[in-house]
Design a protein around this motif. Structure first.
Motif, PDB file in Angstrom:
ATOM      1  N   UNK A 175       0.824  -1.212   0.000  1.00  0.00           N
ATOM      2  CA  UNK A 175       0.000   0.000   0.000  1.00  0.00           C
ATOM      3  C   UNK A 175       0.858   1.261   0.000  1.00  0.00           C
ATOM      4  N   UNK A 176       1.884   1.281   0.852  1.00  0.00           N
ATOM      5  CA  UNK A 176       2.760   2.450   0.938  1.00  0.00           C
ATOM      6  C   UNK A 176       3.495   2.684  -0.374  1.00  0.00           C
ATOM      7  N   UNK A 177       3.857   1.589  -1.065  1.00  0.00           N
ATOM      8  CA  UNK A 177       4.551   1.743  -2.348  1.00  0.00           C
ATOM      9  C   UNK A 177       3.694   2.504  -3.344  1.00  0.00           C
ATOM     10  N   UNK A 178       2.381   2.288  -3.288  1.00  0.00           N
ATOM     11  CA  UNK A 178       1.464   2.985  -4.192  1.00  0.00           C
ATOM     12  C   UNK A 178       1.235   4.423  -3.737  1.00  0.00           C
ATOM     13  N   UNK A 179       0.903   4.597  -2.476  1.00  0.00           N
ATOM     14  CA  UNK A 179       0.551   5.929  -1.975  1.00  0.00           C
ATOM     15  C   UNK A 179       1.742   6.881  -1.948  1.00  0.00           C
ATOM     16  N   UNK A 180       2.944   6.354  -1.696  1.00  0.00           N
ATOM     17  CA  UNK A 180       4.108   7.216  -1.531  1.00  0.00           C
ATOM     18  C   UNK A 180       5.014   7.257  -2.764  1.00  0.00           C
ATOM     19  N   UNK A 181       4.668   6.464  -3.768  1.00  0.00           N
ATOM     20  CA  UNK A 181       5.520   6.397  -4.948  1.00  0.00           C
ATOM     21  C   UNK A 181       5.669   7.721  -5.679  1.00  0.00           C
ATOM     22  N   UNK A 182       4.603   8.530  -5.711  1.00  0.00           N
ATOM     23  CA  UNK A 182       4.679   9.792  -6.433  1.00  0.00           C
ATOM     24  C   UNK A 182       5.582  10.808  -5.738  1.00  0.00           C
ATOM     25  N   UNK A 183       5.959  10.521  -4.504  1.00  0.00           N
ATOM     26  CA  UNK A 183       6.922  11.375  -3.791  1.00  0.00           C
ATOM     27  C   UNK A 183       8.353  10.896  -4.000  1.00  0.00           C
ATOM     28  N   UNK A 184       8.517   9.846  -4.798  1.00  0.00           N
ATOM     29  CA  UNK A 184       9.861   9.316  -5.014  1.00  0.00           C
ATOM     30  C   UNK A 184      10.320   8.418  -3.896  1.00  0.00           C
ATOM     31  N   UNK A 185       9.357   7.831  -3.185  1.00  0.00           N
ATOM     32  CA  UNK A 185       9.695   6.937  -2.070  1.00  0.00           C
ATOM     33  C   UNK A 185       9.373   5.506  -2.475  1.00  0.00           C
ATOM     34  N   UNK A 186      10.378   4.662  -2.424  1.00  0.00           N
ATOM     35  CA  UNK A 186      10.189   3.237  -2.695  1.00  0.00           C
ATOM     36  C   UNK A 186      10.061   2.480  -1.372  1.00  0.00           C
ATOM     37  N   UNK A 187       9.138   1.535  -1.324  1.00  0.00           N
ATOM     38  CA  UNK A 187       8.920   0.755  -0.107  1.00  0.00           C
ATOM     39  C   UNK A 187       8.922  -0.725  -0.473  1.00  0.00           C
ATOM     40  N   UNK A 188       9.850  -1.464   0.104  1.00  0.00           N
ATOM     41  CA  UNK A 188       9.961  -2.898  -0.134  1.00  0.00           C
ATOM     42  C   UNK A 188      10.139  -3.632   1.188  1.00  0.00           C
ATOM     43  N   UNK A 189      10.140  -4.939   1.128  1.00  0.00           N
ATOM     44  CA  UNK A 189      10.347  -5.748   2.326  1.00  0.00           C
ATOM     45  C   UNK A 189      11.276  -6.907   2.006  1.00  0.00           C
ATOM     46  N   UNK A 190      11.937  -7.408   3.017  1.00  0.00           N
ATOM     47  CA  UNK A 190      12.685  -8.655   2.902  1.00  0.00           C
ATOM     48  C   UNK A 190      12.145  -9.613   3.955  1.00  0.00           C
ATOM     49  N   UNK A 191      12.071 -10.884   3.583  1.00  0.00           N
ATOM     50  CA  UNK A 191      11.543 -11.911   4.486  1.00  0.00           C
ATOM     51  C   UNK A 191      12.626 -12.948   4.747  1.00  0.00           C
ATOM     52  N   UNK A 192      13.404 -12.770   5.803  1.00  0.00           N
ATOM     53  CA  UNK A 192      14.443 -13.757   6.115  1.00  0.00           C
ATOM     54  C   UNK A 192      13.826 -15.091   6.520  1.00  0.00           C
ATOM     55  N   UNK A 193      14.462 -16.158   6.099  1.00  0.00           N
ATOM     56  CA  UNK A 193      14.094 -17.481   6.575  1.00  0.00           C
ATOM     57  C   UNK A 193      14.838 -17.771   7.858  1.00  0.00           C
ATOM     58  N   UNK A 194      15.486 -18.903   7.922  1.00  0.00           N
ATOM     59  CA  UNK A 194      16.205 -19.289   9.140  1.00  0.00           C
ATOM     60  C   UNK A 194      17.641 -18.785   9.060  1.00  0.00           C
ATOM     61  N   UNK A 195      17.892 -17.729   9.813  1.00  0.00           N
ATOM     62  CA  UNK A 195      19.182 -17.035   9.790  1.00  0.00           C
ATOM     63  C   UNK A 195      19.912 -17.264  11.113  1.00  0.00           C
ATOM     64  N   UNK A 196      21.182 -17.612  11.034  1.00  0.00           N
ATOM     65  CA  UNK A 196      21.995 -17.792  12.241  1.00  0.00           C
ATOM     66  C   UNK A 196      22.294 -16.426  12.835  1.00  0.00           C
ATOM     67  N   UNK A 197      21.473 -16.034  13.779  1.00  0.00           N
ATOM     68  CA  UNK A 197      21.564 -14.698  14.366  1.00  0.00           C
ATOM     69  C   UNK A 197      21.415 -14.792  15.884  1.00  0.00           C
TER      70      UNK A 197
END
Length: 288
Positions: A175-197
């Motif tokens: 939703x944010x990618x659509x609403x904020x895109x005209x301001x030059x703002x990109x919104x993405x996500x990353x979904x980590x799986x099982x990370x040794x952290x």
């Protein structure tokens, strides 16, 4: 030693990027990589000792960082913290919405307080940080936001509160990618799986054996490294991702793609990437 990033030096020179949950785990690693690439990193966390420690590490390595104590579930605290960061650094170019947390429990045993606490941390807090970053600065200058979610496709048995919140964050990202895109703002996500952290060490003793068995369910038969998540975050923040918005990148070596039913033979050619010179192995995995 210094961070061995795959990206060109000075990629983020002159930019200010907020990293929430920057005091440990993936947030700490990402903060180090961003700083090594020239960014001024604003570390946000609930515990002063953690963010101050990472700030000291980055400074020792020649980078620039500031530490800010904030409970991202507190709307007024978020407003104040974002303003403080912008005033201190003279601007804002990006946000890594990494802060989060949950506890293991079947749905039937989660009370309302526990449910709402996890949702406020993993969904509401991320929304508040993104909204303030956008309204206070990015709406005027453009920029990039990367939200950290989780592998919740097919449900998250044992952590349904977190799965619901992370799924909500994926939809917020779209939703944010659509609403904020005209301001030059990109919104993405990353979904980590099982990370040794380091986050693995926060779970109870009863889960240790399960954690040690996770690699068996990954097609390449190993856990991921924090640096393998950080590099994806840096890419999505970079100019190379200028035409990518509203997407969620799974960083799980295919473990969410059907491995639960397809037999997995012994793996080969699966060397990890770990450019983080200060990485430490979680205690739960040290006696493997």
């Amino acid at each position: 030693m210094s961070y061995e990033s795959v990206f060109r030096p000075d990629l983020f020179r002159g930019q200010t990027i907020i990293v929430t949950g920057g005091g440990s785990g993936i947030g700490r690693c990402t903060a180090h990589e961003l700083a090594s690439l020239g960014a001024r990193v604003a570390l946000v966390g609930r515990k002063a000792e953690k963010v101050e420690t990472v700030k000291a590490e980055i400074t020792e390595d020649g980078g620039i960082a500031s530490a800010h104590v904030c409970d991202i579930r507190d709307e007024e605290a978020v407003k104040t913290t974002v303003k403080e960061i912008i005033d201190q650094h003279g601007g804002l170019n990006g946000l890594v919405n990494n802060a989060g947390g949950q506890f293991p429990s079947p749905l039937a045993s989660i009370n309302q307080k526990g449910w709402e606490t996890v949702v406020r941390t993993n969904l509401t807090g991320g929304f508040l940080m993104a909204r303030e970053a956008y309204t206070q600065k990015l709406s005027k200058t453009g920029g990039a936001i990367v939200n950290i979610v989780a592998d919740m496709w097919g449900g998250m048995p044992g952590m349904g509160h977190s799965g619901a919140a992370r799924a909500g964050m994926v939809n917020f990202t779209q939703t944010a990618a659509v609403e904020w895109g005209t301001s030059g703002v990109r919104v993405n996500a990353v979904a980590p799986g099982w990370i040794a952290s380091s986050g693995m060490d926060s779970y109870p003793e009863s889960m240790k054996q399960w954690i040690r068995s996770l690699a068996d369910a990954v097609p390449i038969k190993r856990l991921g490294t924090e640096a393998e998540v950080s590099s994806a975050i840096c890419f999505l923040l970079s100019p190379a991702a200028a035409y990518i918005s509203g997407d969620t990148l799974r960083i799980d070596a295919g473990s969410s793609q059907g491995g639960r039913v397809w037999p997995l033979p012994k793996a080969k050619n699966n060397e990890p990437f770990n450019g983080f010179h200060r990485s430490t192995k979680p205690n739960v995995l040290k006696d493997e």
